[in-house]
Scaffold this motif. Structure first.
Motif, PDB file in Angstrom:
ATOM      1  N   ILE A 196     -11.411  -2.432  -2.270  1.00 55.54           N
ATOM      2  CA  ILE A 196     -11.136  -1.605  -1.094  1.00 55.54           C
ATOM      3  C   ILE A 196      -9.763  -1.947  -0.509  1.00 55.54           C
ATOM      4  N   SER A 197      -9.479  -3.246  -0.420  1.00 51.06           N
ATOM      5  CA  SER A 197      -8.237  -3.701   0.184  1.00 51.06           C
ATOM      6  C   SER A 197      -7.017  -3.317  -0.642  1.00 51.06           C
ATOM      7  N   TYR A 198      -7.136  -3.351  -1.986  1.00 52.14           N
ATOM      8  CA  TYR A 198      -6.033  -2.970  -2.874  1.00 52.14           C
ATOM      9  C   TYR A 198      -5.428  -1.629  -2.456  1.00 52.14           C
ATOM     10  N   LYS A 199      -6.301  -0.700  -2.080  1.00 51.87           N
ATOM     11  CA  LYS A 199      -5.880   0.676  -1.864  1.00 51.87           C
ATOM     12  C   LYS A 199      -5.240   0.900  -0.491  1.00 51.87           C
ATOM     13  N   ASN A 200      -5.347  -0.091   0.395  1.00 49.29           N
ATOM     14  CA  ASN A 200      -4.900   0.128   1.760  1.00 49.29           C
ATOM     15  C   ASN A 200      -3.824  -0.841   2.244  1.00 49.29           C
ATOM     16  N   LEU A 201      -3.338  -1.717   1.354  1.00 46.60           N
ATOM     17  CA  LEU A 201      -2.244  -2.629   1.695  1.00 46.60           C
ATOM     18  C   LEU A 201      -1.201  -2.585   0.594  1.00 46.60           C
ATOM     19  N   ASP A 202       0.061  -2.861   0.954  1.00 49.40           N
ATOM     20  CA  ASP A 202       1.063  -2.975  -0.096  1.00 49.40           C
ATOM     21  C   ASP A 202       0.809  -4.276  -0.876  1.00 49.40           C
ATOM     22  N   SER A 203       1.325  -4.339  -2.085  1.00 48.19           N
ATOM     23  CA  SER A 203       0.954  -5.398  -3.023  1.00 48.19           C
ATOM     24  C   SER A 203       1.276  -6.798  -2.520  1.00 48.19           C
ATOM     25  N   LEU A 204       2.486  -6.991  -1.944  1.00 43.90           N
ATOM     26  CA  LEU A 204       2.881  -8.328  -1.511  1.00 43.90           C
ATOM     27  C   LEU A 204       2.065  -8.786  -0.311  1.00 43.90           C
ATOM     28  N   THR A 205       1.812  -7.886   0.651  1.00 41.46           N
ATOM     29  CA  THR A 205       0.999  -8.241   1.816  1.00 41.46           C
ATOM     30  C   THR A 205      -0.402  -8.619   1.390  1.00 41.46           C
ATOM     31  N   PHE A 206      -0.957  -7.842   0.472  1.00 38.65           N
ATOM     32  CA  PHE A 206      -2.292  -8.164  -0.047  1.00 38.65           C
ATOM     33  C   PHE A 206      -2.311  -9.561  -0.661  1.00 38.65           C
ATOM     34  N   SER A 207      -1.345  -9.865  -1.503  1.00 42.49           N
ATOM     35  CA  SER A 207      -1.311 -11.161  -2.175  1.00 42.49           C
ATOM     36  C   SER A 207      -1.183 -12.315  -1.186  1.00 42.49           C
ATOM     37  N   MET A 208      -0.340 -12.124  -0.161  1.00 43.21           N
ATOM     38  CA  MET A 208      -0.127 -13.209   0.789  1.00 43.21           C
ATOM     39  C   MET A 208      -1.345 -13.433   1.678  1.00 43.21           C
ATOM     40  N   LEU A 209      -1.978 -12.366   2.137  1.00 46.40           N
ATOM     41  CA  LEU A 209      -3.214 -12.518   2.915  1.00 46.40           C
ATOM     42  C   LEU A 209      -4.312 -13.164   2.072  1.00 46.40           C
ATOM     43  N   ASN A 210      -4.286 -12.858   0.815  1.00 45.39           N
ATOM     44  CA  ASN A 210      -5.300 -13.392  -0.094  1.00 45.39           C
ATOM     45  C   ASN A 210      -5.160 -14.904  -0.279  1.00 45.39           C
ATOM     46  N   GLN A 211      -3.995 -15.456   0.118  1.00 48.66           N
ATOM     47  CA  GLN A 211      -3.780 -16.896  -0.046  1.00 48.66           C
ATOM     48  C   GLN A 211      -4.610 -17.726   0.917  1.00 48.66           C
ATOM     49  N   THR A 212      -5.155 -17.114   1.963  1.00 51.79           N
ATOM     50  CA  THR A 212      -5.994 -17.871   2.892  1.00 51.79           C
ATOM     51  C   THR A 212      -7.240 -18.414   2.202  1.00 51.79           C
ATOM     52  N   LYS A 213      -7.506 -17.952   0.997  1.00 50.27           N
ATOM     53  CA  LYS A 213      -8.650 -18.484   0.254  1.00 50.27           C
ATOM     54  C   LYS A 213      -8.493 -19.992   0.007  1.00 50.27           C
TER      55      LYS A 213
END
Length: 329
Positions: free
Chosen positions: A107-124
């Motif tokens: 779901i998130s892939y489709k609603n964020l640009d690629s770099l923002t998605f990757s950086m937010l995903n780093q909180t894992k």
């Protein structure tokens, strides 16, 4: 003394081989992790039903894992030693968690640009460190704790930036927040928990990473299939068909994601859930570079500010590991 020297010499080749293997798996995961957002965005149309792509990805993981086990000759041994109780103990809960996480990421892939998605995903990484401490009692140094807080600051910065910098309507801002930012952050929490559980199973219970991939994919598929009885995706599948919106190119990100899932298992098994920091730093750079090359889209101001914070936080985390204090006699 001589005996110890001989033992250390004998153990060195094995240690070097393991280290080289970790670097190889990590390099492949870096490329996959960095390119996945762009590939998914380019080849998965918005009409594609999320559950159909996730289910297909899980099936592809099973096929790949069985192939690798057959190739290295461990399939027969794993089959003879397999038990249902052992499978549920090691893989049941992480599988259900990963199934939900994958749906949120789609779901998130489709609603964020690629770099923002990757950086937010780093909180894992932050959540992995927390869950690893509670599950495996793996402590963090003061510097590492500070680095993890830097990571959260970067995530908050990106969240505020994505919600306010576009100058679009409040409806668009809500779309980004509720279908982009929140799903990826929730997925990061789930990823941290599942990664810690997988590390526990592989390092404490000595469960094969390939076997865990197969088991988790089966459980994940069952969870998704059960959810289709009531979910909007299930209704969409019944109305339009399982492969609605698919093209032959849709298989590219699905298979790519499946191979990434196997690589995550291998890296977690050999290096641990938190110690994948350099993989993620490199993946961020890969994502930024590919987004600029293929989309001609330079990083936003918020990304440019947050990127060095993310890089510094993960670099500090890797440079200052927790040291066990020796007791004085």
């Amino acid at each position: 003394m001589a005996t110890n020297a001989v033992k250390s010499k004998k153990s060195t080749p094995r240690s070097d081989k393991t280290s080289a293997r970790i670097w190889f798996y990590s390099l492949l995961l870096t490329l996959q992790y960095g390119a996945q957002p762009l590939i998914s965005k380019r080849f998965i149309r918005r009409e594609v039903i999320v559950t159909s792509s996730v289910l297909t990805c899980e099936i592809a993981k099973v096929i790949c894992a069985l192939f690798f086990m057959t190739k290295d000759g461990t399939l027969k041994k794993v089959y003879n030693e397999w038990t249902l109780v052992g499978a549920l103990t090691a893989s049941g809960l992480p599988a259900a968690i990963y199934a939900l996480q994958n749906s949120l990421l789609q779901i998130s892939y489709k609603n964020l640009d690629s770099l923002t998605f990757s950086m937010l995903n780093q909180t894992k990484i932050f959540f992995t460190a927390i869950f690893t401490y509670f599950i495996m009692r793996q402590k963090q140094s003061i510097q590492q704790i500070g680095a993890l807080f830097l990571l959260i600051i970067a995530a908050v910065l990106l969240s505020i930036g994505e919600g306010s910098s576009k100058g679009t309507s409040s409806a668009d801002a809500e779309q980004i927040l509720f279908y982009g930012i929140i799903p990826v952050l929730v997925a990061s929490v789930l990823s941290g928990l599942a990664s810690s559980l997988c590390q526990w199973a592989s390092q404490v219970k000595k469960h094969s990473s390939y076997l865990m991939t197969v088991e988790m994919s089966f459980v994940g598929c069952l969870c998704l299939l059960l959810s289709t009885s009531k979910s909007p995706d299930g209704e969409a599948i019944r109305q339009h068909g399982f492969f609605y919106g698919w093209t032959p190119l849709t298989l590219i990100p699905v298979i790519f994601n499946a191979l990434g899932g196997i690589l995550v298992g291998l890296v977690t098994s050999h290096a641990g859930g938190v110690r994948k920091g350099f993989v993620i730093v490199s993946a961020l750079l890969v994502t930024a570079m590919m987004q600029f090359i293929f989309e001609g889209k330079p990083p936003s101001l918020y990304c440019l500010v947050a990127l060095p914070i993310v890089v510094c936080s993960i670099s500090i985390y890797q440079k200052y590991p927790y040291q066990v204090k020796k007791k004085e006699l």
